[in-house]
Design a protein around this motif. Structure first.
Motif, PDB file in Angstrom:
ATOM      1  N   MET A 324      47.572  16.194  30.871  1.00 15.61           N
ATOM      2  CA  MET A 324      48.323  15.025  30.437  1.00 15.61           C
ATOM      3  C   MET A 324      48.875  15.308  29.048  1.00 15.61           C
ATOM      4  N   GLY A 325      50.139  15.689  28.981  1.00 18.53           N
ATOM      5  CA  GLY A 325      50.743  16.078  27.706  1.00 18.53           C
ATOM      6  C   GLY A 325      50.176  17.402  27.241  1.00 18.53           C
ATOM      7  N   GLU A 326      49.634  17.399  26.034  1.00 21.37           N
ATOM      8  CA  GLU A 326      49.047  18.619  25.503  1.00 21.37           C
ATOM      9  C   GLU A 326      47.570  18.754  25.841  1.00 21.37           C
ATOM     10  N   ASN A 327      46.974  17.715  26.418  1.00 18.74           N
ATOM     11  CA  ASN A 327      45.546  17.725  26.698  1.00 18.74           C
ATOM     12  C   ASN A 327      45.286  17.573  28.193  1.00 18.74           C
ATOM     13  N   TYR A 328      44.002  17.624  28.536  1.00 17.62           N
ATOM     14  CA  TYR A 328      43.608  17.519  29.932  1.00 17.62           C
ATOM     15  C   TYR A 328      42.788  16.247  30.140  1.00 17.62           C
ATOM     16  N   LYS A 329      42.898  15.718  31.334  1.00 17.35           N
ATOM     17  CA  LYS A 329      42.052  14.602  31.726  1.00 17.35           C
ATOM     18  C   LYS A 329      40.673  15.156  32.081  1.00 17.35           C
ATOM     19  N   ILE A 330      39.633  14.503  31.585  1.00 16.88           N
ATOM     20  CA  ILE A 330      38.270  14.978  31.816  1.00 16.88           C
ATOM     21  C   ILE A 330      37.547  13.981  32.708  1.00 16.88           C
ATOM     22  N   GLY A 331      37.105  14.469  33.874  1.00 12.06           N
ATOM     23  CA  GLY A 331      36.349  13.626  34.798  1.00 12.06           C
ATOM     24  C   GLY A 331      34.857  13.762  34.541  1.00 12.06           C
ATOM     25  N   THR A 332      34.124  12.656  34.582  1.00 12.95           N
ATOM     26  CA  THR A 332      32.689  12.655  34.269  1.00 12.95           C
ATOM     27  C   THR A 332      31.913  11.940  35.366  1.00 12.95           C
ATOM     28  N   ARG A 333      30.798  12.540  35.751  1.00 12.63           N
ATOM     29  CA  ARG A 333      29.880  11.924  36.702  1.00 12.63           C
ATOM     30  C   ARG A 333      28.501  11.883  36.058  1.00 12.63           C
ATOM     31  N   GLU A 334      27.798  10.753  36.179  1.00 14.17           N
ATOM     32  CA  GLU A 334      26.505  10.586  35.541  1.00 14.17           C
ATOM     33  C   GLU A 334      25.472  10.093  36.543  1.00 14.17           C
ATOM     34  N   ALA A 335      24.235  10.468  36.275  1.00 17.17           N
ATOM     35  CA  ALA A 335      23.107   9.967  37.059  1.00 17.17           C
ATOM     36  C   ALA A 335      21.929   9.785  36.111  1.00 17.17           C
ATOM     37  N   THR A 336      21.347   8.598  36.125  1.00 25.61           N
ATOM     38  CA  THR A 336      20.200   8.294  35.271  1.00 25.61           C
ATOM     39  C   THR A 336      19.070   7.780  36.146  1.00 25.61           C
ATOM     40  N   SER A 337      17.869   8.291  35.897  1.00 28.18           N
ATOM     41  CA  SER A 337      16.756   7.882  36.750  1.00 28.18           C
ATOM     42  C   SER A 337      15.435   8.102  36.020  1.00 28.18           C
ATOM     43  N   CYS A 338      14.388   7.522  36.575  1.00 24.13           N
ATOM     44  CA  CYS A 338      13.022   7.688  36.084  1.00 24.13           C
ATOM     45  C   CYS A 338      12.140   7.963  37.296  1.00 24.13           C
ATOM     46  N   LEU A 339      11.458   9.104  37.303  1.00 28.18           N
ATOM     47  CA  LEU A 339      10.691   9.521  38.470  1.00 28.18           C
ATOM     48  C   LEU A 339       9.242   9.796  38.096  1.00 28.18           C
ATOM     49  N   GLN A 340       8.374   9.642  39.082  1.00 28.01           N
ATOM     50  CA  GLN A 340       6.988  10.062  38.966  1.00 28.01           C
ATOM     51  C   GLN A 340       6.879  11.410  39.670  1.00 28.01           C
ATOM     52  N   VAL A 341       6.426  12.434  38.969  1.00 28.27           N
ATOM     53  CA  VAL A 341       6.421  13.781  39.533  1.00 28.27           C
ATOM     54  C   VAL A 341       5.143  14.487  39.111  1.00 28.27           C
ATOM     55  N   LYS A 342       4.697  15.411  39.950  1.00 23.11           N
ATOM     56  CA  LYS A 342       3.516  16.207  39.641  1.00 23.11           C
ATOM     57  C   LYS A 342       3.929  17.568  39.084  1.00 23.11           C
ATOM     58  N   ILE A 343       3.033  18.138  38.295  1.00 21.65           N
ATOM     59  CA  ILE A 343       3.273  19.471  37.771  1.00 21.65           C
ATOM     60  C   ILE A 343       3.377  20.452  38.940  1.00 21.65           C
ATOM     61  N   GLY A 344       4.429  21.284  38.918  1.00 23.20           N
ATOM     62  CA  GLY A 344       4.641  22.256  39.990  1.00 23.20           C
ATOM     63  C   GLY A 344       5.455  21.718  41.146  1.00 23.20           C
ATOM     64  N   GLU A 345       5.734  20.422  41.150  1.00 27.30           N
ATOM     65  CA  GLU A 345       6.510  19.807  42.225  1.00 27.30           C
ATOM     66  C   GLU A 345       7.997  19.827  41.862  1.00 27.30           C
ATOM     67  N   THR A 346       8.835  20.184  42.823  1.00 24.75           N
ATOM     68  CA  THR A 346      10.278  20.276  42.580  1.00 24.75           C
ATOM     69  C   THR A 346      10.963  18.999  43.025  1.00 24.75           C
ATOM     70  N   ILE A 347      11.790  18.451  42.144  1.00 20.76           N
ATOM     71  CA  ILE A 347      12.604  17.299  42.505  1.00 20.76           C
ATOM     72  C   ILE A 347      14.056  17.754  42.607  1.00 20.76           C
ATOM     73  N   VAL A 348      14.807  17.092  43.485  1.00 26.96           N
ATOM     74  CA  VAL A 348      16.185  17.474  43.763  1.00 26.96           C
ATOM     75  C   VAL A 348      17.092  16.298  43.438  1.00 26.96           C
ATOM     76  N   ILE A 349      18.135  16.557  42.682  1.00 31.37           N
ATOM     77  CA  ILE A 349      19.129  15.545  42.345  1.00 31.37           C
ATOM     78  C   ILE A 349      20.443  15.960  42.988  1.00 31.37           C
ATOM     79  N   GLY A 350      21.017  15.089  43.801  1.00 32.61           N
ATOM     80  CA  GLY A 350      22.286  15.390  44.460  1.00 32.61           C
ATOM     81  C   GLY A 350      23.257  14.246  44.285  1.00 32.61           C
ATOM     82  N   GLY A 351      24.362  14.317  44.995  1.00 30.98           N
ATOM     83  CA  GLY A 351      25.339  13.248  44.967  1.00 30.98           C
ATOM     84  C   GLY A 351      26.388  13.391  43.891  1.00 30.98           C
TER      85      GLY A 351
END
Length: 408
Positions: A324-351
């Protein structure tokens, strides 16, 4: 002659009675208990308008104690007690005169409040090993501990002015809060996968495309978790997609975070954004600022018990859009969460889905490469490509600063 002797005897008796009434008497002390636990009991104490200092000195001498009495202690005392210890008698006497005392072994300091040794203010110096020295100083004030404090960040020392009892309270607070905190290592993988490859992967395991919303809210993360639950190795499948060029490992950072503190990861670039403005004289000024573009992750682990922790995280994915002119449009996607997780356990964030427009050059073999005429045998096709960003997080203990190795 007999009359004179009678008058003299009466005079002597009057003197004796006046001495008894003025100074009083203390019965001989008796000791109870054995060994080092002996306690002196005064069977009877009786004084009438006797000098206060003299009474305190006499009682202390009778019981084998030492008294240090402030010059401000004055007055007379009238008292009658039975079967008490020296300290019990002392408390009764000084309370009636608004005095205070401090005991150290067999020594008693007696004086007005604020004048005895226990009330004398002095400086205390405390070395803060792990905590924030300013926060410790603030905590002392919030607990209403009567001390004046200074936080020296250079030497990590807390300086306090107060009585011995006040300094002792500060030391107790410091012992409770100045602790080495456990740390958590967060192993992160950021993987970008094409939507078409995810559909193919789902079809291979019996997932029909109609059972997923492959639009804005992708079910790729759910599919991966289902595969893991059913005993499939999704990591092997992702590795296969990467080898085929249908996925790419954007980054695999590892970061260490202290319990309750936020740690950040930024994977990407800084894009210059130029803005123009006019100064007071009307001249145009150009200003360049930089915007982070890529994957930004913020983590705050809160360690609980039984190898469990609460993980607060915020994910922000930004990418360059159209110019857009001399600059670019910047698209942003955000995800905020609070999880209960154990040590050594893998959590997956998608979408976190993005859509890119890609131009493909189609040409006739040999003829499309001819000089000048080759363009007649070429055509350009625009294709929209959807990709999904999958983030995996695996927390692990940082050895040496695990909960069992720190004094919580």
């Amino acid at each position: 002659m007999a009359k004179q002797r009678t008058v003299f005897i009466c005079f002597l008796m009057a003197l004796v009675m006046q001495g008894i009434v003025g100074s009083g008497f203390a019965a001989a002390p008796a000791q109870t208990g054995t060994g080092g636990g002996q306690e002196v009991i005064l069977h009877q104490i009786s004084f009438y308008k006797a000098d206060l200092v003299a009474v305190l000195q006499q009682l202390a001498a009778d019981c084998g104690y030492n008294v240090i009495i402030a010059p401000e202690v004055k007055g007379t005392v009238t008292i009658s007690l039975t079967g008490v210890t020296f300290e019990e008698a002392l408390k009764t006497i000084i309370q009636n005169h608004g005095l205070a005392y401090q005991r150290e072994g067999r020594n008693f300091w007696i004086g007005p409040p604020g004048k005895i040794q226990a009330d004398q203010e002095s400086f205390g110096y405390f070395h803060v090993k792990y905590a924030d020295v300013k926060q410790v100083a603030d905590l002392v004030q919030k607990l209403n501990i009567p001390a004046v404090t200074w936080a020296d960040e250079r030497t990590r020392r807390l300086v306090a002015l107060g009585s011995p009892a006040t300094l002792q309270r500060i030391s107790q607070v410091l012992n409770m809060v100045d602790l080495k905190m456990p740390q958590v290592n967060l192993e992160v993988k950021v993987i970008e996968i094409s939507s078409s490859a995810l559909k193919e992967l789902g079809a291979n395991y019996g997932y029909k495309n109609s059972s997923f919303d492959w639009g804005v809210d992708s079910s790729a993360a759910k599919m991966i978790l289902d595969l893991t639950t059913n005993g499939h190795s999704w990591t092997a499948e992702i590795a296969a997609l990467i080898s085929k060029g249908q996925a790419r490992l954007v980054s695999a950072p590892s970061i260490t975070a202290i319990d309750g503190k936020t740690a950040s990861i930024m994977i990407g670039d800084q894009i210059p954004i130029e803005t123009t403005d006019k100064d007071a004289e009307g001249d145009i000024e150009k200003t360049v600022t930089y915007k982070d573009v890529g994957v930004k992750l913020n983590f705050t682990p809160r360690i609980q018990q039984n190898d469990e922790l609460q993980l607060d995280f915020k994910t922000e994915v930004s990418s360059l859009g159209e110019k857009m002119g001399e600059n670019y449009k910047i698209g942003t996607r955000e995800a905020t969460s609070c999880l209960q997780v154990k040590i050594g356990e893998t959590i997956v964030i998608g979408g976190l889905i993005s859509e890119k427009e890609r131009e493909n050059l189609m040409k006739v073999p040999i003829l499309g490469d001819l000089f000048l005429l080759g363009k007649l045998f070429q055509r350009t096709e625009k294709e929209k490509e959807k990709t999904e960003l999958i983030i995996t997080i695996t927390p692990r203990w940082n050895q040496g600063v695990m909960p069992e190795n720190v004094n919580l």
